[in-house]
Enzyme design. Structure first.
Site, PDB file in Angstrom:
ATOM      1  N   CYS A 111      26.464  -6.997 -52.635  1.00 54.62           N
ATOM      2  CA  CYS A 111      25.844  -6.101 -51.671  1.00 54.62           C
ATOM      3  C   CYS A 111      25.043  -5.036 -52.416  1.00 54.62           C
ATOM      4  CB  CYS A 111      26.908  -5.427 -50.816  1.00 54.62           C
ATOM      5  SG  CYS A 111      28.067  -6.588 -50.061  1.00 54.62           S
ATOM      6  N   MET A 156      24.347   5.122 -51.487  1.00 58.09           N
ATOM      7  CA  MET A 156      25.805   4.978 -51.441  1.00 58.09           C
ATOM      8  C   MET A 156      26.443   5.847 -50.367  1.00 58.09           C
ATOM      9  SD  MET A 156      27.655   2.794 -52.907  1.00 58.09           S
ATOM     10  CE  MET A 156      27.345   1.485 -54.057  1.00 58.09           C
ATOM     11  N   SER A 200      30.908  -7.383 -54.970  1.00 53.49           N
ATOM     12  CA  SER A 200      30.317  -6.309 -55.758  1.00 53.49           C
ATOM     13  C   SER A 200      29.421  -5.542 -54.811  1.00 53.49           C
ATOM     14  CB  SER A 200      29.471  -6.862 -56.906  1.00 53.49           C
ATOM     15  OG  SER A 200      30.256  -7.630 -57.780  1.00 53.49           O
ATOM     16  N   CYS A 201      29.368  -4.225 -54.958  1.00 50.97           N
ATOM     17  CA  CYS A 201      28.498  -3.407 -54.124  1.00 50.97           C
ATOM     18  C   CYS A 201      27.895  -2.329 -55.012  1.00 50.97           C
ATOM     19  CB  CYS A 201      29.272  -2.787 -52.964  1.00 50.97           C
ATOM     20  SG  CYS A 201      28.219  -1.923 -51.775  1.00 50.97           S
ATOM     21  N   VAL A 202      26.575  -2.325 -55.101  1.00 56.71           N
ATOM     22  CA  VAL A 202      25.896  -1.381 -55.978  1.00 56.71           C
ATOM     23  C   VAL A 202      24.774  -0.674 -55.230  1.00 56.71           C
ATOM     24  CG1 VAL A 202      26.425  -2.703 -58.073  1.00 56.71           C
ATOM     25  CG2 VAL A 202      24.296  -3.134 -56.841  1.00 56.71           C
TER      26      VAL A 202
END
Length: 123
Positions: free
Chosen positions: A76, A81, A102-104
């Site tokens: 993602c 954020m 994974s989320c960045v």
């Protein structure tokens, strides 16, 4: 390899496929909040955009004969954020089996959308 294409998800806007099957796995390209019926991003909120992303991923999963429940991994990308909690609220309604993820945060996404998601799923 088998290439997946459906008009229920946005067409590729570059030299790539919507999704590819190899072996018993489906790999999708990143999906953004484009409504495939209009070709436009119709929401300016993280909630609305995430709902459209999930619909697009669902269409690719269905075209390949898979489902959200068979998703192994997602990646993602968020433009901010600060949208993490709101994104998770929508995301969690679809990925109830809690695949690896994974989320960045990224600087910019195509069409200046707020999120993009790609996945790997079993068939």
């Amino acid at each position: 390899m088998k290439f997946i294409s459906t008009d229920k998800a946005p067409g590729a806007i570059g030299p790539y496929s919507q999704a590819v099957i190899t072996g018993n796995l489906l790999f999708t390209s990143g999906q953004i909040a484009i409504n495939p019926a209009t070709g436009e991003v119709e929401s300016d909120t993280i909630q609305g955009q995430t709902e459209q992303i999930m619909k697009n991923l669902g269409a690719l999963l269905e075209a390949a004969g898979s489902s959200y429940a068979k998703t192994v991994k997602t990646t993602c990308f968020l433009a901010d954020m600060n949208d993490f909690a709101a994104f998770n609220e929508i995301y969690g309604k679809y990925f109830t089996e809690k695949p690896a993820r994974s989320c960045v945060a990224v600087k910019t996404l195509p069409k200046n959308v707020l999120a993009e998601v790609e996945l790997i799923a079993e068939l």
